[in-house]
Design a protein around this motif. Structure first.
Motif, PDB file in Angstrom:
ATOM      1  N   LEU A  38       0.824  -1.209   0.000  1.00 52.26           N
ATOM      2  CA  LEU A  38       0.000   0.000   0.000  1.00 52.26           C
ATOM      3  C   LEU A  38       0.860   1.262   0.000  1.00 52.26           C
ATOM      4  CD1 LEU A  38      -2.792  -1.114   2.519  1.00 52.26           C
ATOM      5  CD2 LEU A  38      -3.062  -0.763   0.057  1.00 52.26           C
ATOM      6  N   LYS A  39       1.940   1.235   0.744  1.00 51.39           N
ATOM      7  CA  LYS A  39       2.862   2.374   0.742  1.00 51.39           C
ATOM      8  C   LYS A  39       3.442   2.585  -0.660  1.00 51.39           C
ATOM      9  CE  LYS A  39       5.906   2.298   4.143  1.00 51.39           C
ATOM     10  NZ  LYS A  39       6.783   1.699   5.189  1.00 51.39           N
ATOM     11  N   GLU A  40       3.791   1.486  -1.305  1.00 50.08           N
ATOM     12  CA  GLU A  40       4.336   1.556  -2.668  1.00 50.08           C
ATOM     13  C   GLU A  40       3.294   2.127  -3.633  1.00 50.08           C
ATOM     14  OE1 GLU A  40       7.300   1.193  -5.522  1.00 50.08           O
ATOM     15  OE2 GLU A  40       7.460   0.826  -3.353  1.00 50.08           O
ATOM     16  N   ALA A  41       2.013   1.849  -3.356  1.00 47.18           N
ATOM     17  CA  ALA A  41       0.934   2.352  -4.218  1.00 47.18           C
ATOM     18  C   ALA A  41       0.621   3.818  -3.945  1.00 47.18           C
ATOM     19  CB  ALA A  41      -0.322   1.507  -4.014  1.00 47.18           C
ATOM     20  N   GLY A  42       1.197   4.374  -2.870  1.00 48.82           N
ATOM     21  CA  GLY A  42       1.043   5.797  -2.600  1.00 48.82           C
ATOM     22  C   GLY A  42      -0.202   6.174  -1.822  1.00 48.82           C
ATOM     23  N   VAL A  43      -0.658   5.313  -0.911  1.00 43.36           N
ATOM     24  CA  VAL A  43      -1.862   5.647  -0.149  1.00 43.36           C
ATOM     25  C   VAL A  43      -1.563   6.731   0.885  1.00 43.36           C
ATOM     26  CG1 VAL A  43      -2.815   3.337  -0.474  1.00 43.36           C
ATOM     27  CG2 VAL A  43      -1.502   3.837   1.600  1.00 43.36           C
ATOM     28  N   GLN A  44      -2.577   7.518   1.230  1.00 41.20           N
ATOM     29  CA  GLN A  44      -2.425   8.623   2.179  1.00 41.20           C
ATOM     30  C   GLN A  44      -2.916   8.263   3.584  1.00 41.20           C
ATOM     31  OE1 GLN A  44      -0.882  11.630   1.126  1.00 41.20           O
ATOM     32  NE2 GLN A  44      -0.459  10.116  -0.472  1.00 41.20           N
ATOM     33  N   GLY A  45      -3.395   7.071   3.740  1.00 43.79           N
ATOM     34  CA  GLY A  45      -3.873   6.596   5.035  1.00 43.79           C
ATOM     35  C   GLY A  45      -4.359   5.167   4.866  1.00 43.79           C
ATOM     36  N   ILE A  46      -4.519   4.440   5.994  1.00 42.60           N
ATOM     37  CA  ILE A  46      -4.908   3.026   5.923  1.00 42.60           C
ATOM     38  C   ILE A  46      -6.070   2.750   6.877  1.00 42.60           C
ATOM     39  CG2 ILE A  46      -4.180   0.663   6.483  1.00 42.60           C
ATOM     40  CD1 ILE A  46      -1.415   1.339   5.443  1.00 42.60           C
ATOM     41  N   VAL A  47      -7.041   1.979   6.383  1.00 41.79           N
ATOM     42  CA  VAL A  47      -8.116   1.433   7.215  1.00 41.79           C
ATOM     43  C   VAL A  47      -7.821  -0.043   7.437  1.00 41.79           C
ATOM     44  CG1 VAL A  47     -10.574   0.925   7.401  1.00 41.79           C
ATOM     45  CG2 VAL A  47      -9.827   3.033   6.282  1.00 41.79           C
ATOM     46  N   LEU A  48      -7.729  -0.464   8.700  1.00 44.52           N
ATOM     47  CA  LEU A  48      -7.549  -1.873   9.044  1.00 44.52           C
ATOM     48  C   LEU A  48      -8.889  -2.403   9.537  1.00 44.52           C
ATOM     49  CD1 LEU A  48      -5.810  -4.390   9.544  1.00 44.52           C
ATOM     50  CD2 LEU A  48      -5.170  -3.418  11.763  1.00 44.52           C
ATOM     51  N   ASP A  49      -9.475  -3.313   8.783  1.00 44.46           N
ATOM     52  CA  ASP A  49     -10.810  -3.827   9.086  1.00 44.46           C
ATOM     53  C   ASP A  49     -10.704  -5.089   9.940  1.00 44.46           C
ATOM     54  OD1 ASP A  49     -13.433  -4.560   9.188  1.00 44.46           O
ATOM     55  OD2 ASP A  49     -13.769  -4.565   7.020  1.00 44.46           O
ATOM     56  N   LEU A  50     -11.060  -4.963  11.221  1.00 42.76           N
ATOM     57  CA  LEU A  50     -11.041  -6.099  12.151  1.00 42.76           C
ATOM     58  C   LEU A  50     -12.456  -6.545  12.523  1.00 42.76           C
ATOM     59  CD1 LEU A  50      -8.203  -5.078  14.660  1.00 42.76           C
ATOM     60  CD2 LEU A  50      -8.019  -6.471  12.608  1.00 42.76           C
ATOM     61  N   ILE A  75     -13.117   2.934  15.265  1.00 46.74           N
ATOM     62  CA  ILE A  75     -14.478   3.251  14.840  1.00 46.74           C
ATOM     63  C   ILE A  75     -15.277   1.956  14.712  1.00 46.74           C
ATOM     64  CG2 ILE A  75     -13.683   3.329  12.432  1.00 46.74           C
ATOM     65  CD1 ILE A  75     -15.997   5.227  11.818  1.00 46.74           C
ATOM     66  N   GLY A  76     -16.515   1.984  15.213  1.00 44.68           N
ATOM     67  CA  GLY A  76     -17.345   0.783  15.099  1.00 44.68           C
ATOM     68  C   GLY A  76     -18.528   0.809  16.040  1.00 44.68           C
ATOM     69  N   THR A  77     -19.127  -0.361  16.289  1.00 41.54           N
ATOM     70  CA  THR A  77     -20.299  -0.472  17.153  1.00 41.54           C
ATOM     71  C   THR A  77     -19.949  -0.083  18.587  1.00 41.54           C
ATOM     72  OG1 THR A  77     -19.792  -2.812  17.437  1.00 41.54           O
ATOM     73  CG2 THR A  77     -21.407  -2.240  15.751  1.00 41.54           C
ATOM     74  N   LYS A  78     -20.949  -0.009  19.456  1.00 40.37           N
ATOM     75  CA  LYS A  78     -20.772   0.597  20.779  1.00 40.37           C
ATOM     76  C   LYS A  78     -19.681  -0.059  21.623  1.00 40.37           C
ATOM     77  CE  LYS A  78     -24.607  -2.001  22.827  1.00 40.37           C
ATOM     78  NZ  LYS A  78     -25.904  -1.892  23.521  1.00 40.37           N
ATOM     79  N   SER A  79     -19.339  -1.301  21.357  1.00 38.81           N
ATOM     80  CA  SER A  79     -18.183  -1.932  21.998  1.00 38.81           C
ATOM     81  C   SER A  79     -17.815  -3.185  21.222  1.00 38.81           C
ATOM     82  CB  SER A  79     -18.477  -2.297  23.461  1.00 38.81           C
ATOM     83  OG  SER A  79     -19.338  -3.414  23.525  1.00 38.81           O
ATOM     84  N   THR A  80     -16.590  -3.657  21.447  1.00 38.64           N
ATOM     85  CA  THR A  80     -16.181  -4.930  20.878  1.00 38.64           C
ATOM     86  C   THR A  80     -16.713  -6.060  21.765  1.00 38.64           C
ATOM     87  OG1 THR A  80     -14.062  -4.724  22.044  1.00 38.64           O
ATOM     88  CG2 THR A  80     -14.143  -3.980  19.741  1.00 38.64           C
ATOM     89  N   PHE A  81     -16.311  -7.287  21.508  1.00 39.09           N
ATOM     90  CA  PHE A  81     -16.926  -8.460  22.126  1.00 39.09           C
ATOM     91  C   PHE A  81     -16.778  -8.496  23.641  1.00 39.09           C
ATOM     92  CE2 PHE A  81     -17.364 -12.902  23.325  1.00 39.09           C
ATOM     93  CZ  PHE A  81     -18.461 -13.299  22.577  1.00 39.09           C
ATOM     94  N   LEU A  93     -11.332  -0.434  12.084  1.00 39.57           N
ATOM     95  CA  LEU A  93     -12.765  -0.737  12.088  1.00 39.57           C
ATOM     96  C   LEU A  93     -13.029  -1.971  12.944  1.00 39.57           C
ATOM     97  CD1 LEU A  93     -14.073  -0.315   8.420  1.00 39.57           C
ATOM     98  CD2 LEU A  93     -15.259   0.487  10.461  1.00 39.57           C
ATOM     99  N   VAL A  94     -13.968  -1.861  13.902  1.00 30.23           N
ATOM    100  CA  VAL A  94     -14.317  -2.993  14.757  1.00 30.23           C
ATOM    101  C   VAL A  94     -15.837  -3.111  14.847  1.00 30.23           C
ATOM    102  CG1 VAL A  94     -12.221  -2.843  16.161  1.00 30.23           C
ATOM    103  CG2 VAL A  94     -14.248  -1.527  16.835  1.00 30.23           C
ATOM    104  N   ASN A  95     -16.288  -4.244  15.379  1.00 31.20           N
ATOM    105  CA  ASN A  95     -17.708  -4.389  15.699  1.00 31.20           C
ATOM    106  C   ASN A  95     -17.849  -5.309  16.904  1.00 31.20           C
ATOM    107  OD1 ASN A  95     -17.359  -6.957  14.671  1.00 31.20           O
ATOM    108  ND2 ASN A  95     -18.749  -6.712  12.952  1.00 31.20           N
ATOM    109  N   THR A  96     -19.079  -5.682  17.224  1.00 29.58           N
ATOM    110  CA  THR A  96     -19.335  -6.499  18.413  1.00 29.58           C
ATOM    111  C   THR A  96     -18.595  -7.823  18.363  1.00 29.58           C
ATOM    112  OG1 THR A  96     -21.535  -5.515  18.537  1.00 29.58           O
ATOM    113  CG2 THR A  96     -21.183  -7.493  19.831  1.00 29.58           C
TER     114      THR A  96
END
Length: 722
Positions: free
Chosen positions: A396-408, A485-491, A460-463
């Motif tokens: 992603l760095k090589e592709a020149g992104v300006q920020g990253i979202v990690l989806d968990l 960022i995500g739902t009101k809390s994780t598990f 990104l997280v969710n329950t």
């Protein structure tokens, strides 16, 4: 949800030494199993329980709930018989006896034997949906029916209700048919009503058949888990076959043919062929095929019709380089024998993958991580989630992104070491998590001074983000390194498990040995001293969810461990990239979500679902039921009609990934298809919008006075943590 750290093996070896010394029972079906199981639980569990009357009551309640939580099988008469065991199960466990389980299982099987002809009779005649009957569905059923007559009276309405549900759906689908071909295929109402009853009957026929297929090993495993679960919900007994499946999930690969199988109507059905697998390369086995027999090379074929799915899978899997011959019935009725040479099968969708998200002409990176996988058996040569995420970051760095979202989101955890190593990709040296056990508290730190990615990061997280996901998200939140960022809390799973083999050789019941116990040995804590146990991680930006009014996660599970705190570790916040905009991006995101029409609709519907979940009375009159269903569908309509579409310009795979599979249409589809769901993903849009605020110089920043105040507050907080 699972969490395993391979360095805990040193602790395990000590426990095993003690365990072997203390256990001197013979390896019989009952004596050996219960003796070994409870010895490990006593000596190894983080919070061991005494085997006394208190544990006896818990096992009693847990087994009955596991077998009949909705009170559809046992009656008060049955419970009166079983209550004789309520305070003696501990004595039976110590003696290696299964009296309580065997009596319970006998009653359950007798009841199924009574209910099967009753169900067939009830569903053998058409229902009249024109009276004033109703059926109430509740979340928690607390009372058993007085006797068999009362139980059957409830089943009468229950079967009618389920058949009515199916019947109404068929009528609704037929009424909505518009094209001439669909209209031409429409069926009479009585035909649809008959089909609904047959589907209801098939459901119970299949369910009872699966229960009756459970052999003695399955029954003992069921009872073993009823005992293990009362220690905490993540302590589980794994027979050898289940442990194999767990390891496959952790490694993301296996040795076999590369086909996803299910059990349908007594047949083993091929659901999917894994791309690149031996089945894929051989080419003859297809989705929809039914496997009738399995032979090892030129050996005698074994009939697998009506065989348990797990047993059939054990025959089909095997060592790399060996041949299996499948006798298969094709959808056209033709029977063929398909020889396949087993090989290593890699399940690519279980690994980290990345893509590019474009918003207003700016590139952002997206990494999706399904679990914190690790191949411990490969001794350093296998794939690890942390190393794969590091590689995706470099691309992603090589592709020149300006920020990253990690989806968990929906990432249930995995390797603790990989969570620590992954945290180290985003910070210099420093603590990631604290772990507490009987020996005290230990701080686990990232030892690598290198920061692999210092840009804007959103997680990104969710329950259903649990365990290792919560460790990483909590650490990045405490460091102020990422916006969560995500739902009101994780598990809310704050415990560490490891596997301990149960001693004992092969027996007639357990031909491969007893298996292993996944057991809670530690509790983990954030570097700020709090645990994620029960509370989870509270995101910086909370996204409303349809199920906000319904209890979810660890806190809804029986026998969970408590929340507590320990002293904070020594650490300082680390936010190397435009820290003033970091706080602005959170503030703007919360304001944006609060004003969002879409999330407003979600909040309204969540309140309605919470009320409905407490209990709902359905009419068994067709016209009244249709009116109820129409009303409920209308409650969903505002969200469905909204037809959420992404604000992003495009969501696409990396050029380097596509170049590697160019020319192979199937592999190209794998690289692109997983990204399609993000085009209707409001959570991703909010995450990317946070990155836009964070990195975009055109967005206004707070005044110098405001920045100075924010800096002082940050320093004050950091000082307290020191």
């Amino acid at each position: 949800m699972r969490l395993t750290r391979w360095v805990v093996l040193s602790t395990t070896s000590c426990i095993l030494a003690l365990f072997v010394f203390c256990s001197n029972k013979k390896s019989g079906e009952s004596d050996g199993f219960l003796g070994h199981l409870t010895s490990v639980l006593t000596f190894a569990h983080y919070q061991p329980l005494e085997i006394n009357d208190s544990l006896s009551v818990k096992v009693y309640d847990n087994l009955l709930n596991n077998l009949d939580r909705d009170k559809h099988f046992f009656t008060q008469e049955d419970i009166k018989k079983l209550e004789a065991y309520k305070y003696s199960i501990d004595d039976q466990i110590k003696a290696g006896r299964f009296d309580f389980f065997d009596t319970t299982w006998t009653i359950l099987n007798k009841r199924m034997g009574q209910l099967q002809p009753f169900i067939e009779k009830e569903l053998g005649s058409p229902y009249k949906y024109d009276g004033n009957e109703s059926y109430t569905v509740t979340e928690d059923v607390n009372t058993y029916f007085v006797n068999t007559a009362a139980l059957e009276a409830d089943w009468k309405k229950w079967l009618k209700f389920q058949s009515l549900e199916r019947f109404e759906r068929k009528l609704d689908a037929q009424a909505k048919a518009k094209d001439s071909a669909a209209v031409a295929k429409q069926k009479p109402v009585d035909t649809l009503e008959l089909a609904a009853r047959k589907e209801t009957q098939k459901f119970y026929t299949d369910w009872f058949k699966r229960l009756k297929k459970m052999d003695r090993k399955d029954q003992i495993a069921l009872y073993g888990n009823a005992i293990a679960e009362v220690y905490d919900p993540h302590t589980e007994f794994f027979p050898p076959e289940d442990k194999d499946n767990f390891d496959i999930g952790m490694r993301g690969k296996l040795e076999g043919i590369g086909a996803t199988l299910t059990e349908r109507d007594g047949y083993i059905k091929v659901e999917r062929i894994v791309v690149g697998s031996p089945s894929y390369k051989q080419g003859e086995l297809k989705a929809g095929d039914l496997i009738l027999k399995v032979a090892q090379g030129s050996g005698e074929a074994v009939d697998v019709v009506d065989m348990k799915l797990d047993d059939a899978i054990q025959l089909i899997r095997g060592k790399k380089g060996t041949e299996v011959r499948l006798t298969v019935k094709k959808p056209d009725g033709k029977t063929v024998v398909i020889p396949i040479v087993r090989d290593e099968v890699v399940i690519e969708e279980s690994y980290a993958r990345s893509g590019i998200v474009m918003l207003k002409g700016v590139k952002y990176g997206l990494i999706q991580l399904p679990s914190f996988y690790a191949d411990f058996a490969a001794r350093g040569r296998g794939r690890h989630a942390s190393e794969d995420v590091k590689n995706e970051i470099e691309k992603l760095k090589e592709a020149g992104v300006q920020g990253i979202v990690l989806d968990l989101r929906n990432n249930g955890g995995g390797s603790l070491q990989d969570a620590i190593d992954m945290g180290g990709l985003f910070i210099p040296q420093g603590p990631i998590v604290q772990v507490k056990d009987a020996r005290g508290i230990e701080v686990y730190s990232d030892q690598n001074k290198e920061v692999n990615y210092s840009g804007a990061l959103v997680i990104l997280v969710n329950t259903y983000s649990a365990s290792a996901s919560e460790i990483l998200a909590a650490a990045m939140q405490d460091y102020k390194r990422a916006v969560i960022i995500g739902t009101k809390s994780t598990f809310g799973k704050g415990t560490v498990q490891t596997f301990i083999p149960l001693e004992g050789g092969a027996t007639e019941v357990f031909p491969r040995g007893y298996g292993q116990l996944k057991i809670t040995i530690q509790k983990f804590y954030r570097i700020d001293g709090g645990t994620t146990q029960l509370r989870g991680v509270i995101p910086d930006v909370i996204l409303p969810d349809l199920y906000d009014g319904i209890e979810q996660g660890e806190k809804e599970m029986d026998y969970h461990l408590a929340y507590d705190k320990i002293p904070a570790a020594m650490y300082l916040p680390y936010n190397p990239y435009k820290s003033d905009r970091f706080h602005l991006s959170i503030k703007e995101a919360n304001a944006r979500v609060a004003k969002s029409e879409y999330y407003g609709l979600i909040k309204d519907r969540a309140k309605q679902l919470a009320e409905q979940r407490k209990g709902f009375t359905y009419s068994l009159n067709l016209e009244q039921y249709k009116a109820q269903e129409e009303k409920l569908r209308n409650l969903d309509k505002p969200i469905k009609d909204y037809k959420y579409r992404t604000i992003c310009d495009t969501i696409m795979p990396l050029d380097i990934d596509m170049a590697a599979v160019r020319g192979d249409k199937t592999k190209e589809a794998i690289k692109t298809d997983w990204l399609k769901r993000y085009k209707e993903d409001a959570g991703l849009d909010q995450a990317v919008s946070i990155l836009e605020t964070w990195v975009n110089p055109a967005v206004a920043v707070p005044s110098k006075k405001g920045k100075a105040a924010g800096k002082k507050a940050s320093e004050d907080k950091a000082g307290k943590k020191k």
